[in-house]
Design a protein around this motif. Sequence first.
Motif, PDB file in Angstrom:
ATOM      1  N   GLU A  37      72.738  90.459  -4.872  1.00  0.00           N
ATOM      2  CA  GLU A  37      73.400  91.918  -4.826  1.00  0.00           C
ATOM      3  C   GLU A  37      73.316  92.751  -6.291  1.00  0.00           C
ATOM      4  O   GLU A  37      73.203  93.787  -6.503  1.00  0.00           O
ATOM      5  N   LEU A  54      70.216  82.260   3.874  1.00  0.00           N
ATOM      6  CA  LEU A  54      70.349  83.927   3.633  1.00  0.00           C
ATOM      7  C   LEU A  54      68.986  84.279   4.429  1.00  0.00           C
ATOM      8  O   LEU A  54      69.182  85.354   4.847  1.00  0.00           O
ATOM      9  N   LEU A  99      75.442  85.029  -3.895  1.00  0.00           N
ATOM     10  CA  LEU A  99      75.680  86.364  -3.525  1.00  0.00           C
ATOM     11  C   LEU A  99      75.591  87.457  -4.360  1.00  0.00           C
ATOM     12  O   LEU A  99      75.042  88.632  -4.305  1.00  0.00           O
ATOM     13  N   SER A 124      74.963  84.802   6.615  1.00  0.00           N
ATOM     14  CA  SER A 124      75.927  85.548   5.625  1.00  0.00           C
ATOM     15  C   SER A 124      76.549  84.540   4.834  1.00  0.00           C
ATOM     16  O   SER A 124      76.144  83.433   4.523  1.00  0.00           O
ATOM     17  N   GLY A 125      77.328  85.018   3.690  1.00  0.00           N
ATOM     18  CA  GLY A 125      78.325  84.404   2.853  1.00  0.00           C
ATOM     19  C   GLY A 125      78.853  83.260   3.739  1.00  0.00           C
ATOM     20  O   GLY A 125      79.123  81.914   3.053  1.00  0.00           O
TER      21      GLY A 125
END
Length: 443
Positions: free
Chosen positions: A261, A51, A257, A56-57
């Motif tokens: 977030e 990351l 993730l 990205s994921g």
Amino acid sequence: MSSRNASPHHPRTPRRSPEWAGRNYRLLTASAVITNLGAHGALIATAFAVLEAGGSGRDVGLVAAARTLPLVLFLLVGGALADRLPRHHVMVAANALNCVSQGAFAALVLLGEPRLWQMMVLTALCGTGQAFFNPAAEGMLLSTVFGENTNRPFALYRMAVNGAGIGGAALGGAMIAAMGPGWVLAVDAAAFAVAGLLRAFLDVSRTTAREPGGGLLSDLREGWVEFRTRPWLWSIVLQFSVVVGVIGAAESVYGPLVAREQLGGPAPWGIALAFFGVGTIAGAVLMMVWKPRRMLLVATLWVFPMALPAAGLAVPLPAWGLCVVMFASGTAVEVFGVNWMGTMHQEIPEDKFSRVSAYDWFGSVSMLPLATALAGPAESAFGRTEALWGCSALIVVVTALVLLVPDVRNLTRRPAGPKATVPLPTPTPPAVPGAPAADHITR
């Protein structure tokens, strides 16, 4: 009378370790503790290294898949070699490969911006090392333990290892937040070096000699016969191919993730993983005193709580709620694990431990590369919440199906002593079709 006033003619009897806690058991436990201190932090560090490099994921999933793909590809060869060569030699060589690959990964992260393909190659090398290490390590542990109550040594071993995971996960999350993921990867490389040195001192002089058989393929065929003729074994391995895959996707890809977030970063996720470790210790303490007669039935029922973390991430729960469900899941994992090891120890011949363990590992992780690689596309197609609920539901469904297998419900614990399994028959030649198969589960 206090020990200070004891007569010199009546010296105190020295406190002795349990009979099963021999030198090999202590070395195996100590080295596993060391590697788990590094590994639990390194798993978090790998995701955040991707990351922080702008990934990205989807990229996190690809790196996770790169680690598990060679694990699947080489497990069976690793199991056959571990039943053919001295198991501790295989373990030390695997530790050396893991040390080099993790050290190179750490250097890339610390000295520059690692590229995705470089991270995938290095994690693939680490997965290759694990493919050879896991069957050898499990075979070594199973051949070391003996006595009436095998729950205690297995539970104590797992308690020590998972206790190290508590510190490793919490410390890893804190180190990533304070210093970045590169230093956590460097610590993991050093841990592999120290553990490999300890494992070099394992004593295999008293281990039963293992006949090499007719070659590597012949050894693999023998392991396959042991595996496929036991319905309890292959049904649970099929179950865990799904369980391990969806848990890997939920916790390796979606977990970081959600943490970034909605939980505030890596530290809360590291604490949640540490609570999973606390749960494993609670499960191990329980299994130190609990000897369920129907080992596999109890083990399978305790798989249901493993669906809770994915559901908790789907809600998503606050950090404290996620810690609660991770604790419950950790307890369940340990109850299953100790009963599973006890069943393997009771039912599988010693000279085939590593090969059967390899088929167990192979089946259990076979879906993990695909699940982690598809985690990103699944999130794009269905949404992260829906994907996480799907992970949780799959665990519940496959576990309910396993309970339909009679051997899973009925296999019972036997008194300690020589293994009472019925010898496997010689495979029937093709010219004699229709020969009845024997039931190799002794009840």
